[in-house]
Every structure is written in C-alpha cells, then in structure tokens.
Scaffold this motif. Structure first.
Motif, PDB file in Angstrom:
ATOM      1  N   GLY A 225       2.641  18.645  -7.093  1.00 11.98           N
ATOM      2  CA  GLY A 225       3.860  18.562  -6.310  1.00 11.98           C
ATOM      3  C   GLY A 225       4.804  17.497  -6.826  1.00 11.98           C
ATOM      4  N   HIS A 226       6.028  17.597  -6.364  1.00 10.20           N
ATOM      5  CA  HIS A 226       7.064  16.599  -6.644  1.00 10.20           C
ATOM      6  C   HIS A 226       7.104  15.660  -5.444  1.00 10.20           C
ATOM      7  CE1 HIS A 226       8.560  19.133  -9.882  1.00 10.20           C
ATOM      8  NE2 HIS A 226       8.524  20.146  -9.037  1.00 10.20           N
ATOM      9  N   GLU A 227       7.072  14.364  -5.699  1.00  7.69           N
ATOM     10  CA  GLU A 227       7.116  13.383  -4.633  1.00  7.69           C
ATOM     11  C   GLU A 227       7.950  12.190  -5.071  1.00  7.69           C
ATOM     12  OE1 GLU A 227       3.127  13.290  -2.158  1.00  7.69           O
ATOM     13  OE2 GLU A 227       2.697  12.916  -4.277  1.00  7.69           O
ATOM     14  N   VAL A 228       8.137  11.269  -4.136  1.00  9.80           N
ATOM     15  CA  VAL A 228       8.715   9.972  -4.450  1.00  9.80           C
ATOM     16  C   VAL A 228       7.734   8.905  -3.992  1.00  9.80           C
ATOM     17  CG1 VAL A 228      11.091  10.815  -4.237  1.00  9.80           C
ATOM     18  CG2 VAL A 228      10.011   9.690  -2.299  1.00  9.80           C
ATOM     19  N   VAL A 229       7.758   7.776  -4.657  1.00 10.21           N
ATOM     20  CA  VAL A 229       6.950   6.621  -4.271  1.00 10.21           C
ATOM     21  C   VAL A 229       7.850   5.672  -3.490  1.00 10.21           C
ATOM     22  CG1 VAL A 229       5.767   4.559  -5.145  1.00 10.21           C
ATOM     23  CG2 VAL A 229       5.408   6.759  -6.250  1.00 10.21           C
ATOM     24  N   ALA A 230       7.305   5.086  -2.449  1.00  5.79           N
ATOM     25  CA  ALA A 230       7.995   4.005  -1.749  1.00  5.79           C
ATOM     26  C   ALA A 230       7.067   2.800  -1.732  1.00  5.79           C
ATOM     27  CB  ALA A 230       8.369   4.420  -0.334  1.00  5.79           C
ATOM     28  N   ILE A 231       7.613   1.656  -2.119  1.00  3.95           N
ATOM     29  CA  ILE A 231       6.882   0.397  -2.083  1.00  3.95           C
ATOM     30  C   ILE A 231       7.603  -0.491  -1.076  1.00  3.95           C
ATOM     31  CG2 ILE A 231       6.089  -1.613  -3.380  1.00  3.95           C
ATOM     32  CD1 ILE A 231       6.275   0.211  -5.905  1.00  3.95           C
ATOM     33  N   LEU A 232       6.880  -0.865  -0.042  1.00  8.70           N
ATOM     34  CA  LEU A 232       7.450  -1.653   1.041  1.00  8.70           C
ATOM     35  C   LEU A 232       7.026  -3.108   0.886  1.00  8.70           C
ATOM     36  CD1 LEU A 232       6.518   1.326   2.035  1.00  8.70           C
ATOM     37  CD2 LEU A 232       7.363   0.541   4.210  1.00  8.70           C
ATOM     38  N   LYS A 233       7.981  -4.017   1.007  1.00  7.79           N
ATOM     39  CA  LYS A 233       7.709  -5.447   0.912  1.00  7.79           C
ATOM     40  C   LYS A 233       7.705  -6.022   2.321  1.00  7.79           C
ATOM     41  CE  LYS A 233       9.973  -5.613  -3.523  1.00  7.79           C
ATOM     42  NZ  LYS A 233      11.295  -5.205  -3.897  1.00  7.79           N
ATOM     43  N   THR A 234       6.559  -6.563   2.714  1.00  8.94           N
ATOM     44  CA  THR A 234       6.403  -7.102   4.052  1.00  8.94           C
ATOM     45  C   THR A 234       5.511  -8.324   3.986  1.00  8.94           C
ATOM     46  OG1 THR A 234       5.917  -6.491   6.348  1.00  8.94           O
ATOM     47  CG2 THR A 234       4.454  -5.578   4.649  1.00  8.94           C
ATOM     48  N   ARG A 235       4.928  -8.706   5.121  1.00  8.52           N
ATOM     49  CA  ARG A 235       3.996  -9.838   5.170  1.00  8.52           C
ATOM     50  C   ARG A 235       2.698  -9.372   5.815  1.00  8.52           C
ATOM     51  NH1 ARG A 235       4.745 -12.001  10.520  1.00  8.52           N
ATOM     52  NH2 ARG A 235       6.668 -11.185  11.396  1.00  8.52           N
ATOM     53  N   GLU A 236       1.623 -10.095   5.515  1.00  7.85           N
ATOM     54  CA  GLU A 236       0.299  -9.679   5.961  1.00  7.85           C
ATOM     55  C   GLU A 236       0.198  -9.466   7.468  1.00  7.85           C
ATOM     56  OE1 GLU A 236      -2.352 -12.585   4.219  1.00  7.85           O
ATOM     57  OE2 GLU A 236      -2.674 -11.292   2.472  1.00  7.85           O
ATOM     58  N   GLY A 237       0.876 -10.287   8.242  1.00  5.13           N
ATOM     59  CA  GLY A 237       0.809 -10.167   9.700  1.00  5.13           C
ATOM     60  C   GLY A 237       1.408  -8.888  10.250  1.00  5.13           C
ATOM     61  N   LEU A 238       2.190  -8.193   9.441  1.00  8.11           N
ATOM     62  CA  LEU A 238       2.808  -6.939   9.878  1.00  8.11           C
ATOM     63  C   LEU A 238       2.097  -5.707   9.326  1.00  8.11           C
ATOM     64  CD1 LEU A 238       6.608  -7.827   9.657  1.00  8.11           C
ATOM     65  CD2 LEU A 238       5.173  -7.637  11.700  1.00  8.11           C
ATOM     66  N   ALA A 239       0.952  -5.890   8.703  1.00 11.24           N
ATOM     67  CA  ALA A 239       0.257  -4.756   8.078  1.00 11.24           C
ATOM     68  C   ALA A 239       0.014  -3.622   9.067  1.00 11.24           C
ATOM     69  CB  ALA A 239      -1.060  -5.220   7.462  1.00 11.24           C
ATOM     70  N   GLU A 240      -0.556  -3.919  10.199  1.00 12.45           N
ATOM     71  CA  GLU A 240      -0.876  -2.858  11.161  1.00 12.45           C
ATOM     72  C   GLU A 240       0.356  -2.288  11.857  1.00 12.45           C
ATOM     73  OE1 GLU A 240      -3.741  -1.343  11.045  1.00 12.45           O
ATOM     74  OE2 GLU A 240      -4.248  -2.810   9.515  1.00 12.45           O
ATOM     75  N   PRO A 241       1.277  -3.121  12.377  1.00 12.32           N
ATOM     76  CA  PRO A 241       2.473  -2.527  12.988  1.00 12.32           C
ATOM     77  C   PRO A 241       3.302  -1.702  12.005  1.00 12.32           C
ATOM     78  CG  PRO A 241       2.337  -4.872  13.505  1.00 12.32           C
ATOM     79  CD  PRO A 241       1.239  -4.566  12.538  1.00 12.32           C
ATOM     80  N   LEU A 242       3.418  -2.175  10.766  1.00  9.18           N
ATOM     81  CA  LEU A 242       4.171  -1.424   9.761  1.00  9.18           C
ATOM     82  C   LEU A 242       3.481  -0.103   9.473  1.00  9.18           C
ATOM     83  CD1 LEU A 242       6.371  -1.072   7.599  1.00  9.18           C
ATOM     84  CD2 LEU A 242       4.898  -2.321   6.046  1.00  9.18           C
ATOM     85  N   SER A 243       2.179  -0.128   9.294  1.00 12.13           N
ATOM     86  CA  SER A 243       1.441   1.108   9.018  1.00 12.13           C
ATOM     87  C   SER A 243       1.576   2.106  10.166  1.00 12.13           C
ATOM     88  CB  SER A 243      -0.035   0.808   8.762  1.00 12.13           C
ATOM     89  OG  SER A 243      -0.176   0.113   7.542  1.00 12.13           O
ATOM     90  N   ALA A 244       1.506   1.621  11.386  1.00 12.33           N
ATOM     91  CA  ALA A 244       1.647   2.511  12.551  1.00 12.33           C
ATOM     92  C   ALA A 244       3.044   3.129  12.607  1.00 12.33           C
ATOM     93  CB  ALA A 244       1.353   1.741  13.834  1.00 12.33           C
ATOM     94  N   ALA A 245       4.071   2.316  12.367  1.00 16.11           N
ATOM     95  CA  ALA A 245       5.449   2.826  12.387  1.00 16.11           C
ATOM     96  C   ALA A 245       5.688   3.803  11.246  1.00 16.11           C
ATOM     97  CB  ALA A 245       6.436   1.665  12.309  1.00 16.11           C
TER      98      ALA A 245
END
Length: 108
Positions: A52-72
């Motif tokens: 398949g054709h896809e795009v990659v996204a790399i998100l820059k955040t901080r460790e304390g937001l790992a779970e909230p970011l993943s959930a969102a």
C-alpha cells in the motif's frame, strides 16, 4: 527536565496525517508533527501479504504525554489497528528539548 519522546505512526494519506497532526498540536499533545508522504509499505495483515501507499508521521512530544497522545491519536486514526510506536530519545539538544516541553505544557 522531562525527556522528549518521538511517536511514529503511519496513515493512509497526507491530508489525514496533516489534519490529525494539527489537532494534536492544537491540543498541546505534540509540539510538532512531521508528515513524510510517498511511503510504499509491504506488510502482513490477517494472514495475507499486502502492499500500500502510506505516509509516515513522526510526532514530537514529551514522555509524560505518551499515553494521552496515543489515546488521542488512536481515537482519530482511520486504521483498524494503527501503528503507534513510542521511540524514547536518549539525548536532545537542550534548546530543542525546552521547546518541546514549552509547547506541550511541560514547562509550567
């Protein structure tokens, strides 16, 4: 100082990646989202080999937001089983780390 974290995901197209990325940056869950279009993927899915054709996204955040970011991210993601990988950062330029913390509410 809280350490930066990179989150790797793939999405079906640039428009979707940019829309999700903008929402996550506006919510201060990520300081930046890099969208890299033009990726070709070969993967196993439900017993078959797919391409398949896809795009990659790399998100820059901080460790304390790992779970909230993943959930969102998961809540907005169009895939049945999105790829969401946390890539710990072992070192970062202090100014870069400070910017990520400031833009995600970690410097309060």
């Amino acid at each position: 100082m809280e350490r930066p974290l990179l989150v790797y995901t793939t999405l079906p197209d640039t428009q979707t990646a940019l829309a999700i990325g903008e929402a996550l940056v506006r919510e201060r869950l990520a300081a930046c989202v890099n969208v890299l279009p033009g990726m070709e993927s070969v993967y196993a899915w439900k017993g078959a080999i797919e391409r398949g054709h896809e795009v990659v996204a790399i998100l820059k955040t901080r460790e304390g937001l790992a779970e909230p970011l993943s959930a969102a991210l998961k809540a907005r993601h169009p895939y049945e089983t999105p790829i969401i990988l946390h890539l710990p950062v072992s070192g970062a330029d202090p100014d870069t780390a400070a910017w990520i913390l400031a833009e995600t509410g970690g410097a309060d």
